[in-house]
Every structure is written in C-alpha cells, then in structure tokens.
Design a protein around this motif. Structure first.
Motif, short mmCIF file in Angstrom:
data_model
loop_
_atom_site.label_atom_id
_atom_site.label_comp_id
_atom_site.label_asym_id
_atom_site.label_seq_id
_atom_site.Cartn_x
_atom_site.Cartn_y
_atom_site.Cartn_z
N GLU A 3 -8.74 -8.09 30.41
CA GLU A 3 -10.05 -7.73 31.00
C GLU A 3 -10.55 -9.08 30.98
O GLU A 3 -10.08 -10.13 30.44
N GLU A 4 -11.91 -9.30 31.58
CA GLU A 4 -12.52 -10.39 31.85
C GLU A 4 -12.58 -11.07 30.31
O GLU A 4 -13.53 -10.57 29.61
N GLY A 5 -12.32 -12.29 30.18
CA GLY A 5 -12.29 -12.85 28.91
C GLY A 5 -11.81 -12.38 27.37
O GLY A 5 -12.13 -12.81 26.57
N LYS A 6 -11.21 -11.24 27.62
CA LYS A 6 -10.74 -10.63 26.33
C LYS A 6 -9.34 -9.73 26.63
O LYS A 6 -9.22 -9.46 27.81
N LEU A 7 -8.67 -9.40 25.83
CA LEU A 7 -7.76 -8.46 25.84
C LEU A 7 -8.17 -6.96 26.31
O LEU A 7 -9.32 -6.73 25.80
N GLY A 8 -7.49 -6.02 27.00
CA GLY A 8 -7.75 -4.99 27.10
C GLY A 8 -7.55 -3.74 26.20
O GLY A 8 -7.99 -2.43 26.38
N VAL A 9 -7.26 -4.19 24.97
CA VAL A 9 -6.77 -3.33 23.84
C VAL A 9 -8.12 -3.34 22.90
O VAL A 9 -8.65 -4.36 22.59
N ASP A 10 -8.34 -2.35 22.00
CA ASP A 10 -9.29 -2.30 21.10
C ASP A 10 -8.88 -2.73 19.65
O ASP A 10 -9.62 -3.06 18.80
N SER A 11 -7.69 -2.57 19.40
CA SER A 11 -6.87 -2.89 18.08
C SER A 11 -5.48 -3.32 18.22
O SER A 11 -4.84 -3.04 19.21
N ALA A 12 -5.02 -3.67 17.18
CA ALA A 12 -3.43 -4.20 17.12
C ALA A 12 -2.65 -3.08 17.32
O ALA A 12 -1.44 -2.92 17.95
N GLU A 13 -3.04 -1.86 16.81
CA GLU A 13 -2.32 -0.84 16.56
C GLU A 13 -1.99 -0.27 17.93
O GLU A 13 -0.74 0.25 18.26
N GLU A 14 -2.77 -0.36 19.05
CA GLU A 14 -2.11 -0.23 20.39
C GLU A 14 -1.09 -1.05 21.17
O GLU A 14 -0.70 -0.64 22.03
N LEU A 15 -1.13 -2.13 20.52
CA LEU A 15 0.06 -2.99 20.77
C LEU A 15 1.45 -2.72 20.16
O LEU A 15 2.45 -3.31 20.75
N LYS A 16 1.32 -1.99 19.27
CA LYS A 16 2.61 -1.62 18.07
C LYS A 16 3.51 -1.00 18.95
O LYS A 16 4.68 -1.63 18.70
N PRO A 17 3.35 -0.23 19.52
CA PRO A 17 4.41 0.55 20.01
C PRO A 17 5.50 -0.24 20.88
O PRO A 17 6.73 -0.02 20.86
N PHE A 18 4.92 -1.30 21.40
CA PHE A 18 5.92 -2.30 22.25
C PHE A 18 6.83 -3.02 21.41
O PHE A 18 8.21 -3.13 21.48
N PHE A 19 6.30 -3.41 20.41
CA PHE A 19 7.03 -4.23 19.25
C PHE A 19 7.94 -3.17 18.38
O PHE A 19 8.92 -3.54 17.91
N ASP A 20 7.59 -1.99 18.16
CA ASP A 20 8.38 -0.90 17.59
C ASP A 20 9.64 -0.80 18.20
O ASP A 20 10.76 -0.62 17.38
N ILE A 21 9.58 -0.79 19.38
CA ILE A 21 11.03 -0.59 20.26
C ILE A 21 12.02 -1.62 19.53
O ILE A 21 13.24 -1.25 19.22
N TYR A 22 11.48 -2.80 19.36
CA TYR A 22 12.56 -3.94 19.29
C TYR A 22 12.88 -3.73 17.73
O TYR A 22 13.97 -3.94 17.20
#
Lengths: 302, 448
Positions: free
Chosen positions: B229-248
């Motif tokens: 998003e403008e000047g920041k990431l579009g997620v509110d917490s690290a939790e929302e990014l975790k599913p991606f790393f979970d796969i690995y």
C-alpha cells in the motif's frame, strides 16, 4: 629569432617539462577516467540516488544506515575478510612452493612456468568461473572423482553454506602464477655464495631455507602480500558468477553487495558510500601491513 | 633541433588524440545523414536508421524476436537492428545503467512492475501523439489492455501479450503414475499432491523458490489483501504473511520441497528450472510456478518425451487470487534518435499478422484480437492450450490485477528470497520469517 629559439631550447633542457608532456596522455586519462569518477562517486555517497532520477543531497544518511541498520553490510565484510585472510596466505605459500620446485633450470622448466602461470591470467575470467561452478556441482567432475575413490559423491559443495566459500578460495589459490613468477625472480637474486658458506658450515637444506631463503625473500613476500591482499578485497567475478552470494550470503563478497545495492536495488548512493568505506578499509589494512614491516621484513641493512 | 622536433611531435600527437575525442560526437551526428548502406557497420545510437531493441527472455523468444527483426529490415531496406537480449535480472541492471548514460536502446521491453518508475523519471516517450497521427494503430487493442500501459493520461507502453499465473507441470510423469491434477486446487489439496507425488515418484516440488514475490502476492490476494500500500505493507500483522512461509517449512520438514542447495548451482532461468533440468528426481520438481506464456519455452527446454501441462496456482479463493496480466510491454525511450522509426516498428510488431506468425504468442495472447485470431491455425497444440487456459480457465474466474509495485518493491522481493532461503536452510522458523518480513518490510516501505 635567436632569443626565441634559445628560450625554447631552455625549456627543452628542462627534463621535467619534456617528462610532463610525455606523460600528459596518461595524466589526462587518469584525471578523466579515475579522479573525476571517484569524486562523482564521493558526491553520490552523500546522496539519495537511484540512477534513474537525479541525486538528492542526504548528508551522512548512507553512512549512518550502513553502521547502524545494515546487517548484510557486516556479513559481507566478514565474508570478505575471511576470503582474503585465508586465500592470500594460502596462495603465497603455494606460489613459493612451486617457485622453489621450478627454480632449478631443466629442459622443461620454461614450459612448466608458463603452464603454472596460465591460471593467473585466465582465472579471473567469467568462463573459468562458469567452468568452476560446473566442476563443483552435485553432478560435476569433482564429485565424480570423489566417487571413483569411494567417497560420498552426492555432496552439494556450492549448496552448503560452510563449503561454498571454499570453492571460491580454491579458485583464488589456483591463481598463484603471478606471485610465483615474482618469487622466482627474487630467488635468483639470492647470492649463491650464501648457500655455499652455509654448506661449508654444515647447514642442511631445511635450515638453509629458514635461515637464508626465507629472510632474503621477505621484501618480496611483503610486496606480494600487499598486492594480493588488495586484490583479495576487490574480488568480484568469482562470487558474482559462481554463487551470487548464495547460500545465505555465505559467499557475499563486499564488492558483490556493493553491486547489488547499486544496480539491483537501485540504491546507487548507498553503493557509492559502500565503495568509500571499502577504500578506507583497504587503506587501513595496507597501513597496518606497512607498520608491521620493520618487524619481519629484511631491509638489506639499510 | 632533434629535441625540438620530438617535443613538437609529442604536442601534435597529444592535441590530435584530444581532438579525436572531442570530435567523435559531431562525426557520428553527421553520419546520420550519410547513405544508409554504411550505417549497419557504424552501429550505435548515433545512427538514425539503426534501431536497438532490447528484451529479456528465453531461447525461444530470442530466436523468434530476432526473426521478426530480420523480417522487418528485409521489408524496410535501410533499417537495421541490433537485438539485445539478457536474462530478467541482468536486463534491469543493464537498462538502469544505460539510462544513466543516456544510451537506452530505442525500443525496450518493459514490465508492469517497472513501468511507473521509468515514466516518472521521464525515460519513456508518450505514444499518444503517434496514435493520434496514425503511426501507431491501436484500434484492435482492447481498452483495458491499452489502459495498463498508460500512466497519468499518457500511453507509454503497449502490451505484447496477455498472461496469467500458471502452474506448469510434468504431465508425462503424473500420467504414468495415475496422478491427476485439477484446476483451482486449494492450498491443502496442493500440499497433498506434493506429498503424494514425492511418495509415488520421488520427484520433489519447487514452490517458486528464489522467485516467490508473485506467489506471496497471489496468496494475499486470495485472502483479500495486497502486499503493497502507499508507504506501507498491505498487511496488519506478521500472522498474515505466515501461511506463505508455512509451505516451505512443511515442505522441507516432510522432504518434498527441493533442496535449496541446487539453486546455487544454476541460474534462475527456464532452461535450468528443476521441472526440466536435473540429474535425478531428487533434484527435480514436478511443477513450476510460472506464467501461461512460458509453457512454450518450458516445453522447448524439456527433455524429449516430457509433456508439460498447465493449471492454476493453488489458492483457497481462486477467483480473488487469479488475474490476467497484460505483460511484456514494448516502450520507446527518450534516448532514441529516431522515435518515429521505432514507433513504426512497434506498430508492425503488434499489428502484422506476418510478424505474429513468427512470434506465435510466445509473449502471451496477442493484444490485437484480429491478429490473435489470424495466427490461431498456425499454433501448436501447446500454444492453443495456453489460449484456452487464458480464455476459459482464468478469464471467467479472476479479479483485476493489483496496482503496479512501488520503487522499493525490488528490495522487499529480495528480502523475501533471503528469508525463504534461511527458512529452507533451517535457520529460522516460518513464524520468524513472517515476523522479519513484516518488520523489515515496513521499514523499507516507510523509508522510500
């Protein structure tokens, strides 16, 4: 007319004038292609600059960021020091051993000298780097050879973060040729009378080496050490072509990181700042080497 | 006297060499008006009828594009080309450096990701005047596709093909073992397939390793989020990014993800992708997270007898995640000495059936509908498969593409790759990777 030609003659008689004119092409090239770009990069290092748009003055921001926030910066310095401090001594030892072996003149020495010198000409090239990458691949020649002597042959030398740097170090050590030639030249300078005297006194070959050869070679070792150290810190091709810093930045040379920041992340101002810090580091190391010179380098009694 | 002569000679030589440096500019400028026959040899940007065209790509694309350049210079005597192609990563380094030296190629292949950056820095020319005066005919291009190449009301890039994310897979292998792949798999179904395939065949999976930027965006889209998003990431917490790393994490733990070590030995390129390249199942992947247009290139790079299939990337909500991506744009740069000729060539490239009969949709489904139709009979079964995939699988079940990524995206993508790497080497956990991406990423976004 006479006074004019006389004054011209006078000018000509000044050797410094003629010398200056003859070196002019070099001086112009040096200023234009070395000093000017260096000054520009010094300016960029104080700017936010991304190549695509004009630089904007940012003060010491880049330098502060480097030492306070950038863990990759420290990592790459660590890798570069490791590489330089391991590969350079190894290379010099290797160069000296081969030089001692090739010192005695036989029919084939010319050929061997050329053959051993070759890697230092081609070793830094992209082609050799790619070849090296293939040799140490899982299905590469090196593992095949290990397989023949019954060792584990499925090891990923480049994929393991502890061994990848050694692939690069071995490549660097292999390029011992130019140091070897310099050693050969100075081995010939050592007066044979010294050895004859030592033999008369009953010294064996081993103590002749430690008491005569090595001390008299120290000026050469010093020269090689300084030159190779600088080269070691500036190594780029091996890392860039073979590993690109992988795995996990374990082979990320400082110069490669500089390149990544400048041309991949478009933080060119930051890349320029990295370059100046590198210059400072190399200057410091060279200074330290020179400071230790009086403790171990033989100065021929001067 | 001799000395004087030597001095004079030295002076003369110096002056001459200086003069040679200084005058080279004016010389090449006057070259431009010289007869065209001599120009091919002269080369460089200084030649008005010599066009440099640059693109990134694979072997198939290089051959086909070069053939079109040859065709154009055959039909238009006097126009010569220098086709320059490099891999994706090197391409952008090269372009940036060229832009600093004001020596950009005349025509450059442009990506959606970089378009805004290049336009805002004034490096591309607005094509609108050429469209208005009829040099560039875009009447056959759909409005929405044309729109994707426009920034602030000007048109700076013309899409050469429409693509969609596509999971390419080793169909021959899966058929042999009776494993079936259906479109629009959910994430869990995908992971189950990876396990099943590893058990039955020994082939592993490469989940976009070292190239996960598009996939993480895709996963976020599936849950209604965007990465930037403008000047920041579009997620509110690290939790929302975790599913991606979970796969690995799961893949490495259970052994079905390819070893990250193999990627040190190769370039990230179609030719060395684990789906087609590797010495044993252990080092190969049954699938590749790619783009629909790359089916042809992957098929060409595949060993004899390996048929490549195409399906969607896995997502829990395929409709939200999937998208059409107008891509592989061509732009004309401000450094072009003869933009008129460059635009004429661009016009030929998109509108000529003859040219597209050579290209055969390698960059994606041609944007000009009549051209796309005209080349269909020439297409191979594989290429027809791609068009079918775009038209019947993705188009009815997709959402609009995310806005272009900001300047700092490249650094974030690199961060993602680095975290992925440390995760696969077992240095950090998925939760730690997500946390670091969230923290570092937010910092990078705020800093630029």
């Amino acid at each position: 007319m006479k006074s004019k030609s006389l004054s011209l003659k006078q000018i000509l008689n000044e050797e410094s004038v003629a010398g200056a004119i003859f070196t002019l092409p070099f001086i112009i090239g040096f200023l234009l292609f070395m000093i000017v770009p260096m000054l520009i990069s010094l300016y960029y290092s104080f700017c936010d600059y991304n190549i695509l748009s004009p630089p904007v003055w940012a003060g010491f921001k880049n330098y502060i960021k480097m030492f306070t926030e950038d863990s990759t910066f420290l990592k790459s310095i660590g890798v570069t020091f490791y590489f330089a401090f391991v590969s350079v001594p190894l290379r010099l030892i290797f160069a000296l051993i081969v030089a001692m072996i090739l010192f005695r003149t036989t029919k084939m020495t010319g050929f061997y000298r050329a053959a051993y010198y070759l890697p230092s000409i081609i070793g830094g090239s992209v082609a050799v780097s790619i070849l090296w990458k293939r040799m140490f691949a899982i299905d590469g020649v090196f593992n095949k050879l290990l397989g023949y002597i019954g060792l584990n042959k499925d090891f990923s030398w480049l994929g393991n973060k502890d061994t990848a740097i050694w692939v690069l170090i071995v490549l660097a050590v292999w390029q011992f040729g130019s140091s070897m030639l310099i050693f050969l030249a100075s081995l010939k300078q050592i007066p044979t009378t010294l050895y004859e005297a030592a033999e008369v006194d009953g010294a064996n070959k081993w103590s002749q080496f430690w008491k005569i050869t090595l001390p008299l070679l120290t000026p050469t070792i010093f020269f090689n050490l300084v030159m190779q150290m600088i080269n070691g810190f500036l190594a780029f091709t091996q890392s860039y072509i073979i590993t690109q810093g992988k795995p996990m930045n374990s082979t990320l040379f400082y110069t490669v990181y500089m390149y990544q920041q400048s041309f991949e992340f478009y933080n060119t101002g930051y890349g320029a700042a990295l370059a100046w810090v590198m210059l400072a580091i190399i200057a410091l190391i060279t200074f330290v080497l020179f400071a230790t010179k009086k403790f171990w380098v033989y100065d021929e009694g001067v | 006297m001799k000395r004087k002569l030597a001095l004079l000679l030295a002076l003369v030589l110096t002056v001459m060499s200086l003069a040679a440096c200084g005058s080279s500019k004016t010389e090449s400028a006057s070259d431009a008006t010289a007869p065209t026959e001599t120009q091919g040899a002269a080369g460089g940007n200084g030649d008005s009828k010599h066009l440099i065209v640059a693109w990134w790509g694979n072997q198939t694309r290089n051959e086909r594009t070069q053939a079109v350049l040859d065709l154009y210079s055959q039909q238009n005597p006097g126009i010569t080309f220098d086709g320059q192609f490099v891999e994706w990563n090197d391409y952008w380094n090269k372009l940036a450096t060229a832009s600093a030296g004001h020596s950009l190629p005349d025509v450059v292949q442009m990506d959606y990701r970089y378009l805004e950056q290049y336009v805002s820095n004034g490096l591309l020319i607005d094509l609108k005047p050429y469209i208005e005066n009829g040099t560039l005919d875009v009447s056959g291009i759909d409005e929405s596709i044309l729109e994707s190449g426009s920034v602030d009301g000007g048109i700076y890039a013309i899409s050469l093909g429409v693509n969609a994310p596509a999971l390419l897979y080793n169909k021959t292998l899966l058929d042999e073992h009776g494993i079936e792949i259906k479109d629009n798999m959910t994430m869990d179904e995908f992971i189950d397939k990876c396990r099943e395939i590893y058990e039955k065949t020994g082939y592993k999976t490469n989940v976009a390793y070292g190239n996960g930027d598009n996939f993480i965006e895709y996963m976020l889209r599936s849950s209604g989020k965007i990465l930037f998003e403008e000047g920041k990431l579009g997620v509110d917490s690290a939790e929302e990014l975790k599913p991606f790393f979970d796969i690995y994490e799961i893949g490495m733990k259970e052994g079905w993800h390819v070893d990250p070590g193999i990627f040190v030995e190769r370039n990230i390129s179609v030719e060395q992708e684990p789906i087609v390249y590797g010495s044993s199942p252990e080092t190969m992947s049954w699938c590749a997270f790619y783009w629909s247009n790359q089916l042809t290139a992957v098929q060409n790079a595949a060993p004899e007898g390996m048929e490549i299939g195409i399906t969607t990337w896995p997502a829990d909500n395929p409709k939200a995640a999937n998208y059409l991506r107008p891509s592989q744009f061509f732009s004309v740069t401000v450094d072009s000495k003869n933009p008129e000729e460059a635009v004429k060539f661009l016009n030929f490239f998109i509108n000529s059936v003859e040219a597209n009969n050579i290209l055969l949709g390698e960059r994606g489904v041609p944007p000009v509908a009549s051209v796309a139709e005209a080349i269909t009979p020439q297409l191979s079964d594989q290429e027809k498969l791609v068009i079918d995939y775009i038209n019947n699988v993705v188009t009815p079940n997709s959402s609009p593409i995310n806005p272009p990524a900001p300047d700092s995206a490249v650094e974030i993508f690199d961060l993602i790759d680095k975290l992925e790497e440390r995760l696969c080497y077992g240095e950090i956990t998925a939760a730690e990777a997500a946390q670091e991406l969230f923290e570092q990423g937010s910092k990078i976004m705020a800093g630029n």
